[in-house]
Design a protein around this motif. Structure first.
Motif, short mmCIF file in Angstrom:
data_model
loop_
_atom_site.label_atom_id
_atom_site.label_comp_id
_atom_site.label_asym_id
_atom_site.label_seq_id
_atom_site.Cartn_x
_atom_site.Cartn_y
_atom_site.Cartn_z
N PHE A 47 -1.46 3.15 64.54
CA PHE A 47 -2.18 1.94 64.14
C PHE A 47 -1.44 0.63 64.44
CE2 PHE A 47 -4.85 4.44 60.98
CZ PHE A 47 -6.04 4.20 61.65
N LEU A 50 -1.90 -0.66 68.19
CA LEU A 50 -3.19 -0.68 68.88
C LEU A 50 -3.46 -2.04 69.52
CD1 LEU A 50 -5.42 1.42 66.46
CD2 LEU A 50 -5.02 1.91 68.88
N HIS A 51 -3.12 -3.12 68.81
CA HIS A 51 -3.43 -4.45 69.33
C HIS A 51 -2.64 -4.76 70.60
CE1 HIS A 51 -3.47 -9.02 69.12
NE2 HIS A 51 -4.72 -8.66 69.30
N ASN A 54 -3.82 -2.65 73.47
CA ASN A 54 -5.07 -3.15 74.03
C ASN A 54 -4.82 -4.31 74.99
OD1 ASN A 54 -7.89 -2.88 74.23
ND2 ASN A 54 -8.23 -4.55 72.81
N ALA A 66 -8.38 4.94 68.13
CA ALA A 66 -7.63 5.03 66.88
C ALA A 66 -7.56 6.49 66.46
CB ALA A 66 -8.33 4.20 65.79
N ILE A 69 -10.10 6.53 60.77
CA ILE A 69 -10.60 5.36 60.05
C ILE A 69 -10.88 5.77 58.62
CG2 ILE A 69 -11.66 4.11 62.00
CD1 ILE A 69 -14.37 5.27 61.05
N VAL A 81 -7.38 1.73 56.77
CA VAL A 81 -7.79 0.86 57.87
C VAL A 81 -9.28 1.07 58.10
CG1 VAL A 81 -7.50 0.32 60.31
CG2 VAL A 81 -5.51 0.94 58.92
N LEU A 86 -10.69 -2.39 63.07
CA LEU A 86 -10.42 -1.88 64.41
C LEU A 86 -11.30 -2.55 65.45
CD1 LEU A 86 -9.97 1.90 63.53
CD2 LEU A 86 -8.18 0.30 64.22
N ARG A 87 -12.57 -2.74 65.12
CA ARG A 87 -13.47 -3.43 66.05
C ARG A 87 -12.99 -4.84 66.34
NH1 ARG A 87 -17.90 -1.54 69.01
NH2 ARG A 87 -18.82 -3.58 68.70
N ILE A 91 -11.04 -2.17 69.47
CA ILE A 91 -11.00 -0.71 69.52
C ILE A 91 -12.39 -0.16 69.25
CG2 ILE A 91 -9.93 1.38 68.57
CD1 ILE A 91 -8.02 -0.55 70.07
N VAL A 94 -12.54 6.54 68.19
CA VAL A 94 -11.74 7.05 67.08
C VAL A 94 -11.73 8.58 67.09
CG1 VAL A 94 -13.69 7.04 65.44
CG2 VAL A 94 -11.33 6.89 64.59
#
Length: 253
Positions: A47, A50-51, A54, A66, A69, A81, A86-87, A91, A94
């Motif tokens: 987690f 992820l940013h 991306n 991911a 969730i 989370v 996430l959106r 992301i 999942v």
């Protein structure tokens, strides 16, 4: 023809430096060797990364997922989370139902159904994991277990549009991280059975479009035999996706 799909599930591995270094090197190799014209490659890092992942993969053919969730949309759920979080960082995929989530975090089929509903509400593509234990296979209950897992979760989806958001990953629990692997014949038999369940529920056309992956100690030595089976559309890779050389060999298989 459907593209083969290879998903790297890094689980709780790779820190910030390892994650960013791996992805940059992978992109460089993909560019230099022109890999991935006939396959989809998806990476599922932890987690916190992820940013940045991306941002690194922006504009490339690689995408992210991911690893989980929360089944709740928002609220006082410390440490969780949400799908909307996430959106908000771009992301859209999942992994749900992994046996480690079922085993260590007590995720039942009821909980997974709630997670499916929240994921679909936010437009996520879902990599949904199913599979039997060693004891269940010894009792020849593997087909009953897999059918039950689908009937109590995925098969609650009534529309063909919702089903189009799923990738199914068959992971025999006895093969995950153990070094044991289902033979290509065993894996193909189960994959054919899973596809038949989708035929019965949603029809031939939907079933043929459905990607069904194999997971469970896939490595650079057994990947080619597994991926050559008629109903195996790729793999969900654990430990062997942590080393770039091994992962590349699996992709090229």
């Amino acid at each position: 023809m459907k593209k083969k799909i290879v998903i790297a599930n890094w689980k709780m591995n790779h820190d910030f430096y390892e994650t960013t270094s791996f992805l940059r090197n992978l992109l460089k190799i993909f560019f230099e060797k022109k890999i991935n014209n006939k396959k989809k490659v998806i990476i599922a890092p932890s987690f916190p990364f992820l940013h940045i992942s991306n941002q690194i993969l922006q504009g490339s053919s690689l995408s992210l997922a991911a690893q989980n969730i929360c089944q709740m949309e928002n609220g006082s759920y410390t440490g969780e989370v949400s799908a909307s979080m996430l959106r908000s960082i771009g992301i859209h995929k999942v992994i749900l139902g992994h046996s480690e989530r079922r085993k260590y975090f007590s995720e039942t089929n009821d909980i997974l159904l709630k997670k499916i509903k929240i994921a679909l509400k936010y437009g996520f593509h879902i990599i949904f994991c199913i599979g039997e234990t060693a004891l269940e296979r010894e009792k020849n209950e593997q087909f009953l277990i897999v059918k039950k897992q689908l009937e109590e979760t995925v098969f609650h989806c009534s529309s063909l549009e919702e089903i189009s958001y799923f990738i199914i990953a068959y992971e025999p629990i006895w093969a995950i991280g153990t070094g044991k692997t289902a033979t290509s014949e065993e894996a193909q038999t189960m994959h054919r059975y899973i596809r038949s369940l989708f035929i019965d529920k949603y029809g031939e056309k939907v079933s043929q479009k459905m990607s069904i992956l194999y997971g469970g100690s896939i490595n650079d030595l057994n990947a080619r035999n597994l991926f050559s089976q008629e109903d195996i559309d790729g793999g969900l890779v654990g430990n062997s996706s942590l080393e770039i050389e091994k992962f590349l060999k699996i992709i090229q298989s």
